[in-house]
Design a protein around this motif. Sequence first.
Motif, PDB file in Angstrom:
ATOM      1  N   SER A  72      -6.024  -5.965   7.226  1.00  0.00           N
ATOM      2  CA  SER A  72      -5.002  -5.007   6.834  1.00  0.00           C
ATOM      3  C   SER A  72      -5.204  -4.555   5.394  1.00  0.00           C
ATOM      4  CB  SER A  72      -3.613  -5.627   7.000  1.00  0.00           C
ATOM      5  OG  SER A  72      -2.599  -4.737   6.605  1.00  0.00           O
ATOM      6  N   LEU A  73      -5.600  -5.481   4.524  1.00  0.00           N
ATOM      7  CA  LEU A  73      -5.854  -5.131   3.127  1.00  0.00           C
ATOM      8  C   LEU A  73      -7.011  -4.145   3.012  1.00  0.00           C
ATOM      9  CD1 LEU A  73      -5.394  -5.510   0.102  1.00  0.00           C
ATOM     10  CD2 LEU A  73      -6.874  -7.526   0.200  1.00  0.00           C
ATOM     11  N   ALA A  74      -8.071  -4.371   3.762  1.00  0.00           N
ATOM     12  CA  ALA A  74      -9.222  -3.470   3.727  1.00  0.00           C
ATOM     13  C   ALA A  74      -8.821  -2.064   4.175  1.00  0.00           C
ATOM     14  CB  ALA A  74     -10.344  -4.020   4.600  1.00  0.00           C
ATOM     15  N   CYS A  75      -8.058  -1.983   5.253  1.00  0.00           N
ATOM     16  CA  CYS A  75      -7.611  -0.673   5.741  1.00  0.00           C
ATOM     17  C   CYS A  75      -6.663  -0.007   4.746  1.00  0.00           C
ATOM     18  CB  CYS A  75      -6.917  -0.829   7.093  1.00  0.00           C
ATOM     19  SG  CYS A  75      -8.006  -1.417   8.420  1.00  0.00           S
ATOM     20  N   PHE A  96      -3.009   6.730   9.506  1.00  0.00           N
ATOM     21  CA  PHE A  96      -3.795   6.024  10.523  1.00  0.00           C
ATOM     22  C   PHE A  96      -4.455   4.790   9.919  1.00  0.00           C
ATOM     23  CE2 PHE A  96      -7.941   5.286  12.559  1.00  0.00           C
ATOM     24  CZ  PHE A  96      -7.504   4.945  13.836  1.00  0.00           C
ATOM     25  N   ALA A  97      -5.022   4.945   8.718  1.00  0.00           N
ATOM     26  CA  ALA A  97      -5.676   3.805   8.067  1.00  0.00           C
ATOM     27  C   ALA A  97      -4.677   2.695   7.762  1.00  0.00           C
ATOM     28  CB  ALA A  97      -6.367   4.262   6.786  1.00  0.00           C
ATOM     29  N   LEU A  98      -3.460   3.063   7.366  1.00  0.00           N
ATOM     30  CA  LEU A  98      -2.454   2.066   7.026  1.00  0.00           C
ATOM     31  C   LEU A  98      -1.988   1.266   8.239  1.00  0.00           C
ATOM     32  CD1 LEU A  98      -0.221   4.020   4.482  1.00  0.00           C
ATOM     33  CD2 LEU A  98      -1.451   1.898   4.005  1.00  0.00           C
ATOM     34  N   THR A  99      -2.004   1.896   9.397  1.00  0.00           N
ATOM     35  CA  THR A  99      -1.435   1.244  10.583  1.00  0.00           C
ATOM     36  C   THR A  99      -2.472   0.957  11.667  1.00  0.00           C
ATOM     37  OG1 THR A  99      -0.840   3.433  11.477  1.00  0.00           O
ATOM     38  CG2 THR A  99       0.839   2.260  10.210  1.00  0.00           C
ATOM     39  N   VAL A 100      -3.760   1.079  11.359  1.00  0.00           N
ATOM     40  CA  VAL A 100      -4.785   0.944  12.394  1.00  0.00           C
ATOM     41  C   VAL A 100      -4.775  -0.450  13.030  1.00  0.00           C
ATOM     42  CG1 VAL A 100      -6.586   0.288  10.734  1.00  0.00           C
ATOM     43  CG2 VAL A 100      -7.225   1.322  12.917  1.00  0.00           C
ATOM     44  N   LEU A 101      -4.438  -1.473  12.255  1.00  0.00           N
ATOM     45  CA  LEU A 101      -4.462  -2.830  12.807  1.00  0.00           C
ATOM     46  C   LEU A 101      -3.376  -3.026  13.864  1.00  0.00           C
ATOM     47  CD1 LEU A 101      -5.679  -5.655  12.766  1.00  0.00           C
ATOM     48  CD2 LEU A 101      -4.072  -6.257  10.961  1.00  0.00           C
ATOM     49  N   VAL A 102      -2.153  -2.603  13.558  1.00  0.00           N
ATOM     50  CA  VAL A 102      -1.080  -2.783  14.536  1.00  0.00           C
ATOM     51  C   VAL A 102      -1.295  -1.881  15.751  1.00  0.00           C
ATOM     52  CG1 VAL A 102       0.627  -3.569  12.866  1.00  0.00           C
ATOM     53  CG2 VAL A 102       0.399  -1.126  13.314  1.00  0.00           C
ATOM     54  N   ALA A 129       6.874   5.912   5.307  1.00  0.00           N
ATOM     55  CA  ALA A 129       5.605   6.627   5.313  1.00  0.00           C
ATOM     56  C   ALA A 129       5.820   8.118   5.563  1.00  0.00           C
ATOM     57  CB  ALA A 129       4.679   6.041   6.368  1.00  0.00           C
ATOM     58  N   VAL A 130       6.695   8.440   6.520  1.00  0.00           N
ATOM     59  CA  VAL A 130       6.989   9.846   6.808  1.00  0.00           C
ATOM     60  C   VAL A 130       7.681  10.502   5.623  1.00  0.00           C
ATOM     61  CG1 VAL A 130       8.398  11.368   8.249  1.00  0.00           C
ATOM     62  CG2 VAL A 130       7.071   9.539   9.301  1.00  0.00           C
ATOM     63  N   THR A 131       8.650   9.820   5.040  1.00  0.00           N
ATOM     64  CA  THR A 131       9.397  10.384   3.910  1.00  0.00           C
ATOM     65  C   THR A 131       8.496  10.633   2.715  1.00  0.00           C
ATOM     66  OG1 THR A 131      11.400   9.212   4.631  1.00  0.00           O
ATOM     67  CG2 THR A 131      11.348  10.012   2.367  1.00  0.00           C
ATOM     68  N   VAL A 132       7.655   9.675   2.412  1.00  0.00           N
ATOM     69  CA  VAL A 132       6.782   9.777   1.234  1.00  0.00           C
ATOM     70  C   VAL A 132       5.753  10.891   1.399  1.00  0.00           C
ATOM     71  CG1 VAL A 132       4.948   8.569  -0.024  1.00  0.00           C
ATOM     72  CG2 VAL A 132       7.113   7.399   0.477  1.00  0.00           C
ATOM     73  N   GLY A 154       0.815  -1.204   0.000  1.00  0.00           N
ATOM     74  CA  GLY A 154       0.000   0.000   0.000  1.00  0.00           C
ATOM     75  C   GLY A 154       0.851   1.258   0.000  1.00  0.00           C
ATOM     76  N   LEU A 155       1.893   1.274   0.831  1.00  0.00           N
ATOM     77  CA  LEU A 155       2.788   2.415   0.858  1.00  0.00           C
ATOM     78  C   LEU A 155       3.550   2.565  -0.456  1.00  0.00           C
ATOM     79  CD1 LEU A 155       4.293   2.343   4.471  1.00  0.00           C
ATOM     80  CD2 LEU A 155       3.047   4.237   3.395  1.00  0.00           C
ATOM     81  N   ALA A 156       3.891   1.447  -1.091  1.00  0.00           N
ATOM     82  CA  ALA A 156       4.581   1.503  -2.380  1.00  0.00           C
ATOM     83  C   ALA A 156       3.722   2.198  -3.432  1.00  0.00           C
ATOM     84  CB  ALA A 156       4.956   0.094  -2.846  1.00  0.00           C
TER      85      ALA A 156
END
Length: 347
Positions: A276-279, A222-228, A205-208, A150-152
């Motif tokens: 994680s995929l859904a988020c 937040f959406a990318l990391t909500v699960l962890v 994530a911060v750099t991008v 997702g980040l890619a």
Amino acid sequence: MLHGLAAATTALVLTATLAALLRALMLRFGRAGDATPHLGGVAVALATLGVACAGPVLGVAELGPGVAPLLAASGGIALVGLVGDVRPLGVRVRLVAQAAAAIAVVTLAGLTPGAGALAVLWIVFVTNAFQFLDHCDGVMGAVAAVTALGLAVCAIAGGHPGNGLLLSVLAAALTGFLLHNWHPARIHLGHCGALFTGFLLASSAVTVHAGEPGGRTTAELFALTVLVLTDTLLVLLSRRRAGRPALRGGGDHIAHRLRALGLTTQGSAVVLGLASLACTLIALQIHDGRLAPVAAVPLALVVPVAVVLFLRVPVYGPASRRRPPRARTPSGPAPHTASVDLAGGRG
């Protein structure tokens, strides 16, 4: 495009090969009784860093500005984790190392002092949240691989092809590792791989997203990391309520509670991977502007609800308040249930 596919394929094959070699070496020369080695993260780190650096060295691709320092900082964190795998490291030492590496990344990203301080705290927190997630066969690899992909996509869409290539290589390396970490796991990530993966994801994530609108960036990350983040919050609250050490490993994560509800180890990993995929898809929609940042609000409301519901699932045995049970499946070897938490304990 062709170079990206070749790099990803190389990372997948190289990680799978290195993980198998490391497992064989540890079983032969490692500690007696350690049936499942825990240095698989070395394979992930070496493959990711090696393949990412191969492009510029071979003259087939450029990583772009800011990627080389990110690789160096992530490599340093991997070394800290490797030392922690070989001998115990104090919490303070690891946090200081993570903070120093995060400061270097944030400084080079050109953030303002206020935003930079928040970014450093966020990177350190997410790094350890992903380390918390390395507690059950297949979970960490599945969730981290989906997040990296997702980040890619976000990086490539935002004009950061070097970061996109690096994250794609990381996703492929984690996929290659999953070939050995799927239940019943034959090797685990350990501190080296978990810290390396978490730090690289958070720092990337911060750099991008440096320089992008604050509201959209906050909602997307937040959406990318909500699960962890949910898993970490659940574990900390659960241990506090039970009077257990907050930083010791234990079988009290979301995956363990899903298994207590009747799912298999593989099923728990699949469910968390799909979550994680859904988020991640929601985060991508926010990044593309198809969803407003307010779309992350329902996810924020889901977090406390999920924590409350999962807290109702019993995971601590009545015989001991200090050591959580190691759940076993009806047949086959015991799945990986020990958290690799901040204190370095394996419950």
